[in-house]
Write a protein that holds these residues in place. Sequence first.
Motif, mmCIF file in Angstrom:
data_model
loop_
_atom_site.group_PDB
_atom_site.id
_atom_site.type_symbol
_atom_site.label_atom_id
_atom_site.label_comp_id
_atom_site.label_asym_id
_atom_site.label_seq_id
_atom_site.Cartn_x
_atom_site.Cartn_y
_atom_site.Cartn_z
ATOM 1 N N GLU A 1 -8.863 -4.428 10.690
ATOM 2 C CA GLU A 1 -9.774 -3.277 10.614
ATOM 3 C C GLU A 1 -11.228 -3.764 10.570
ATOM 4 O OE1 GLU A 1 -6.709 -0.085 8.676
ATOM 5 O OE2 GLU A 1 -7.638 -1.566 7.386
ATOM 6 N N GLY B 1 1.420 -2.270 7.462
ATOM 7 C CA GLY B 1 0.131 -1.607 7.227
ATOM 8 C C GLY B 1 -0.220 -0.673 8.362
ATOM 9 N N ALA B 2 -1.373 -0.082 8.219
ATOM 10 C CA ALA B 2 -1.794 0.946 9.175
ATOM 11 C C ALA B 2 -2.010 0.366 10.572
ATOM 12 C CB ALA B 2 -3.069 1.593 8.666
ATOM 13 N N THR B 3 -2.474 -0.893 10.663
ATOM 14 C CA THR B 3 -2.733 -1.493 11.973
ATOM 15 C C THR B 3 -1.429 -1.658 12.747
ATOM 16 O OG1 THR B 3 -4.612 -2.622 11.032
ATOM 17 C CG2 THR B 3 -3.776 -3.499 13.095
ATOM 18 N N TYR C 1 0.816 -1.207 0.000
ATOM 19 C CA TYR C 1 0.000 0.000 0.000
ATOM 20 C C TYR C 1 0.855 1.265 0.000
ATOM 21 C CZ TYR C 1 -4.053 -2.901 1.008
ATOM 22 O OH TYR C 1 -5.046 -3.815 0.934
ATOM 23 N N ASP D 1 -8.396 -0.844 0.477
ATOM 24 C CA ASP D 1 -8.621 -0.511 1.886
ATOM 25 C C ASP D 1 -7.408 0.287 2.379
ATOM 26 O OD1 ASP D 1 -7.086 -2.796 1.521
ATOM 27 O OD2 ASP D 1 -7.495 -3.554 3.523
ATOM 28 N N LEU D 2 -7.221 1.415 1.762
ATOM 29 C CA LEU D 2 -6.044 2.262 2.017
ATOM 30 C C LEU D 2 -6.386 3.274 3.121
ATOM 31 C CD1 LEU D 2 -3.185 2.934 0.982
ATOM 32 C CD2 LEU D 2 -4.234 4.522 -0.600
ATOM 33 N N THR D 3 -5.783 3.045 4.280
ATOM 34 C CA THR D 3 -6.124 3.873 5.439
ATOM 35 C C THR D 3 -5.474 5.248 5.344
ATOM 36 O OG1 THR D 3 -6.112 1.825 6.666
ATOM 37 C CG2 THR D 3 -6.194 3.824 7.961
ATOM 38 N N ARG E 1 0.999 9.239 5.692
ATOM 39 C CA ARG E 1 0.687 9.113 4.261
ATOM 40 C C ARG E 1 0.178 10.438 3.700
ATOM 41 N NH1 ARG E 1 -2.404 3.289 4.453
ATOM 42 N NH2 ARG E 1 -0.542 2.009 4.471
HETATM 43 N N1 GLU Z 1 -5.737 -0.688 5.591
HETATM 44 C C1 GLU Z 1 -4.397 -0.978 5.984
HETATM 45 C C2 GLU Z 1 -3.444 0.001 5.299
HETATM 46 O O1 GLU Z 1 -3.890 0.888 4.634
HETATM 47 C C3 GLU Z 1 -4.001 -2.404 5.677
HETATM 48 C C4 GLU Z 1 -4.624 -3.387 6.620
HETATM 49 C C5 GLU Z 1 -4.130 -3.275 8.035
HETATM 50 O O2 GLU Z 1 -3.048 -2.747 8.299
HETATM 51 O O3 GLU Z 1 -4.869 -3.771 8.904
HETATM 52 O O4 GLU Z 1 -2.282 -0.112 5.427
#
Ligand code: GLU
Length: 863
Positions: free
Chosen positions: A717, A668-670, A468, A496-498, A503
Amino acid sequence: MKLLFILICVFLLCNCEELRIGGLFEESNDNARLAFQLAADIINENNSNPYKLHSLWGYVHHFNTLATSHTLCSMLEEGLVGIIGPTSPFLSPYVKSLCDIKDIPLIQVQWDFKQKGNDDLINLYPDTSELSRSFVDLIQNWKWNSFTIIYENNDSLYKVKYLLEIYDQIQNTITLRQLQSGGDHRKLFVELKRSGDKHYVIDCSMNILEEVLQQAQQVGIMTDEYSFFILNLDMSTVDLTPYQYGGVTVTGIRLINPEDSRVIEFSHRLQQLRLNNGLKQEAFNHLAAWKLQTESALIIDAVYLLYETLMELRISGVDSVPLFCNSTDSWGKGLSVINFIKAKTLAGLTGDIKFDIETGVRKDFTLDIIELTPGGLIKIGTWNSALGVNSAHIQRKEIYGFADTNPMRNKLFTVLTTLTEPYGMLKNVSATLTGNDRYEGFGIDVIHELSKKLEFRYQIILQEDGMYGTLNARTKTWNGMLGEIRAGRADFAITDLTITSERESAVDFTMPFMNLGISILYRKPEPAPPSLFTFAYPFSGEVWILMAASYVLVSISFFVMGRLCPSEWTNPYPCIEEPTFLVNQFSFRNALWFTVGSLMQQGTELAPLAISTRMASGVWYFFILIMVSSYTANLAAFLTVEELVTPFENVEELVAQKGIKYGAKAIGATRNFFKDSNYSVYPQIEKYLYNHPEDMMTTNDDGVRKAELENYAFFMESTSIEYSIERHCNLTQVGGALDEKGYGIAMQKDSEYRHLLSTAILELQESGKLAQLKTKWWKEKRGGGRCEKRQPVATPLDLKNLGGVFFVLGVGAFLGIVCTFIELSVHTFKVTKLSNNTFKRSMVDDFKFFFQFRRMTKPVKES
Ligand code: GLU
């Protein structure tokens, strides 16, 4: 008389002082020669000028230094005060050295990449490095991170040297392609079209520029998706009408302003001169004013510059001396003329002319930025070395002549996505699909809806590595989809780009099209083992206690009412008509038995006789009816519904336990959330995640699979959790969301489309379209809705459910007591009428008897 006049004229002519200047031009370059001649003519036309100019010109032959030296030497023999040219950069060094030896000022007008500033050089052509810097400024202004330079020959590479130096291969990619020597460039353009690059920088001579653009149009890259930056300063003299309606962005720079009155005048005069010299008229007469080429304008400026300098230095024709190449003599004034020119400024046809005192190259020039529009070429801004680019993109709307507030209309955008369920997926069909038809999913539908609203076209491409976008702290570069966006290889990214602050510093995001938070995906709770005391579960503890209390209190009430109520005292021997004593069935024991008998729905042989006891019995029976029905119904629920036990209910309990492993998506964002957060138990989680790389997953799908098969909790997420638990029935979400964030569409920083897309997303949200798409992809398509709905959970009935029944019972018991007193009073009143006893006395007697609990028979007072 006539003869005398001619003699006077000859005399005057002989006396007038002439300044002889030379021009060296290539044989084919009539424009240059005529411009040189025109400049001298116009100077000579001005009678206030003290000296006339005598222009001598000679042809030079490309690559032929011998012929050139011959021409130059014969011109020097005429006694020159300066030379302009040559118009061939190849011959410049040779001519320059000869002029240096003879100390004759030489003014060059050619772009010469080999030129190095030195004491006696004057070149009117803008300084190569400054010009190259202008290209960089413009390209950076347009935010071209990826583009192709199409060049004609190796000299062009010197022109773009700053572009090549500034751009790197990671963030900003440049492709270099040389034009084919045979003149057929179509193959090259087809390849470029396939490469997906949309921005081109073209550097070629005017001879082939028109042909190059035509061939680009033939292969279909002169459309609104493509942008061309033409480095040739004479771009405006090319006929661009075939491309002006197609929407292609063709931008260039120029040194001369065609609207300047002097430029217009010189252009007309030049055209006239061409005609007078029998040269072919240009094909587009209406563009005559535009046809003054930079080289011609520079030659005219050079003649003026030289003339004015000579005037100021008071150098006249008598100062010039014939010089011979086979002798060592030199003029002796050339260097002072050069030095004077270097310090001079002049408003020429090519703008303000200034030189660098040290190097003699032209500095501080201003370039017009021009762009092709449906109305023709238009100046959209300027560039100069001090201020850089001064051009507003907003002006484009006005340029195009219509106030189209939607710059996305009809444009083709590249939309990047990943194969992540349900945002972007490959269609499961046997037919071979191509283009956008290959993909489906929530993200694809969102882009489709946006394209309908904003009337743009799109082409979906895949981010093959599925990344991502993360920032490499060492190289300060972004990878994944964000890297592609920044490099200009894609316009938008959707999945599903947080949206995160990090960013957001690299790209722009739209308003979120979906809101979510991190939560825990875990196996559904296990059923608890059966209990011996399940029968007690239908009622809560307090209901059981209140029932027991009600039983005792109601029994006491029956006992009280029975003793007080006269109707409850009956003749034990019905055959004796006038009994001496009466008996009562509601002894305390009987009262307890009567209540429990009815509670257990078995009944007793006891039957209440008085109104009050019957009323109380009725209410008690009602109470029992409700309680027993409720108990039976809830017991059925408790017997059928299994009680479920969860090993943890929230993130704190998960961290506190030892047996369950947990993890998240590795990149990733999590993962970043736990890295960055210092609240609550998150640092502990981060420590665990750091120490257990084996529990970190490459994709969310891997995490879901692991959670299904092992004793493993996966941080994910919430939207993705919802999607998974619709399809993996043994999984569930545990606890609430740990944070709040959203998914957005990424695009280049400061993108003009951001606001439009955000507004369109809000409209889709408000119209319910996004919710409908969510239901489609979460609950309906691809196995959604497969899992049975959650089993109802049986809960014990408590006072909230049954309080009303206790209240009715209480009211009934109270009314029964009240009735008892009424009955007793009425009876006593009747009896006192027949006896001598007073009402009060009789009541006191009855109450006294009431408290003699051991006496279960009552003497009869009345007959
Ligand atoms: N939505 C996350 C992201 O944009 C990826 C999934 C996650 O990290 O749970 O990096």
